[in-house]
Design an enzyme around this catalytic site. Sequence first.
Site, mmCIF file in Angstrom:
data_model
loop_
_atom_site.group_PDB
_atom_site.id
_atom_site.type_symbol
_atom_site.label_atom_id
_atom_site.label_comp_id
_atom_site.label_asym_id
_atom_site.label_seq_id
_atom_site.Cartn_x
_atom_site.Cartn_y
_atom_site.Cartn_z
ATOM 1 N N HIS A 25 3.953 54.997 -2.510
ATOM 2 C CA HIS A 25 3.596 54.420 -1.203
ATOM 3 C C HIS A 25 3.496 52.894 -1.239
ATOM 4 O O HIS A 25 2.780 52.294 -0.420
ATOM 5 C CB HIS A 25 2.268 55.001 -0.689
ATOM 6 C CG HIS A 25 2.321 56.481 -0.460
ATOM 7 N ND1 HIS A 25 2.919 57.041 0.646
ATOM 8 C CD2 HIS A 25 1.845 57.517 -1.207
ATOM 9 C CE1 HIS A 25 2.805 58.364 0.580
ATOM 10 N NE2 HIS A 25 2.163 58.675 -0.532
ATOM 11 N N SER B 244 5.483 62.967 -1.545
ATOM 12 C CA SER B 244 4.340 62.745 -0.663
ATOM 13 C C SER B 244 4.849 62.227 0.679
ATOM 14 O O SER B 244 5.590 61.235 0.734
ATOM 15 C CB SER B 244 3.364 61.735 -1.287
ATOM 16 O OG SER B 244 2.261 61.507 -0.431
ATOM 17 N N HIS C 38 7.433 57.477 6.100
ATOM 18 C CA HIS C 38 8.262 57.421 4.900
ATOM 19 C C HIS C 38 7.886 58.588 3.978
ATOM 20 O O HIS C 38 6.881 59.287 4.198
ATOM 21 C CB HIS C 38 8.105 56.080 4.166
ATOM 22 C CG HIS C 38 6.717 55.861 3.630
ATOM 23 N ND1 HIS C 38 5.727 55.227 4.355
ATOM 24 C CD2 HIS C 38 6.148 56.193 2.438
ATOM 25 C CE1 HIS C 38 4.619 55.169 3.652
ATOM 26 N NE2 HIS C 38 4.857 55.754 2.475
#
Length: 534
Positions: A46, A114, A134
């Site tokens: 992330h 994720s 995303h």
Amino acid sequence: MAQGLYVGGFVDVVSCPKLEQELYLDPDQVTDYLPVTEPLPITIEHLPETEVGWTLGLFQVSHGIFCTGAITSPAFLELASRLADTSHVARAPVKNLPKEPLLEILHTWLPGLSLSSIHPRELSQTPSGPVFQHVSLCALGRRRGTVAVYGHDAEWVVSRFSSVSKSERAHILQHVSSCRLEDLSTPNFVSPLETLMAKAIDASFIRDRLDLLKTDRGVASILSPAYLKASQFPVGIQAVTPPRPAMNSSGQEDIISIPKSAFLSMLQSSIDGMKTTAAKMSHTLSGPGLMGCGGQMFPTDHHLPSYVSNPAPPYGYAYKNPYDPWYYSPQLPGYRTGKRKRGAEDDEGHLFPGEEPAYHKDILSMSKNIAEIQSELKEMKLNGWHAGPPPSSSAAAAAVDPHYRPHANSAAPCQFPTMKEHGGTYVHPPIYVQAPHGQFQQAAPILFAQPHVSHPPVSTGLAVVGAPPAEPTPASSTQSIQQQAPETTHTPCAAVEKDAPTPNPTSNRVEASSRSSPKSKIRKMFCEELLNKQ
């Protein structure tokens, strides 16, 4: 270097429960926003500056939300290739699969997926922006079952998941085949190596990470062979490894290093714990260790199975009833209750070079204390201390003996005079002394009302002067002996003072109330010193 790699996996499994409310995605609400055919960035952990590729689609299937994507960043693929060349795990053989170090390193480093989406509470209303932002490659996903599979062919990647039906697989592959990797823009991968290394170090401290990856593989139903490290372990190295220093056969896990002081402390604690302590003796009713029998002393019989029985007292001896009101059990000199005797020191071992045995310090301390006691003795001699005269008769010695216990028959207890009859206080019962002609005479009771004594009472034979006379008793009537009450009405104290000679004012006097016995003082000091050493 590879032009691009495909990645696929579930980003959410419907049947798997969520531990946090923000991770739950309602299938009825999410269905309205799926499938997502527009490319979404694929990042690492992330981080916004770590874009490595693009998604090729998010699809709603019966098992959950399935994601397919492509890794097209040349910088990231070059970095992954360098890592694969120096990694032993990446070069480990895999059963039923060709050797692919690049795929091995990606499955080892980033085996999870994720999904980044808006909060589930906002799905109840019309969202103002995109629902999904995303997808990230990570060391371990927060949702269970979100495991990634990397490969050079999209069809091979999707076929690893047995939870995806044939119709769903055909629909996904149809959309993926329509996308050309050349048409995708170059990802913005500018993350420094320090950031990626920090994330990798953090991932190594995830508790039970390998077990969770095995669970994710089972939830995603990946039954076909894959490069996942969640189910396969390296069994050998195909390349020649560099030489390493020789190690012991015990291995690194069996060897620990501790400071020398800590090791010595642990060893001393272990030695102290191994020393056996003496078993505690049972409390007997006849005194601490000995019981009186006429003019002799016999050890008491402790009721312990590990001890041999002691010799019995002589014939005709009668044990005293311990529950009589006047029973007294003295404490022998030098006996300490509840104290453990100091065990012998071990002179053979348990000492390291340069260490001083503990008993050396004890000997030095005791030598110093003995020197102090000797100096006090010299001081007492210089002050002119003289002991008082000893008792002149055996009866008087028995009267002042604090450890005397009478010989009496418990079957016929004697009736002794009370304090009111004679005006004095008894420490022990009256003493019976056998006369030469076989009769008994009663000795004078012990009194407390004489602060100054210069000469002991004069004895005649075996009877003390001043004691009330006892009438003769025939030898045949000695089965039950009873005490004779005094015939005179005056107190024994007056008789003693009347018959005693006038003390000489010039003679030395011993004040019992103002000056203690030097022997008792020395004994007390020595006992206190030994107690402190225990």
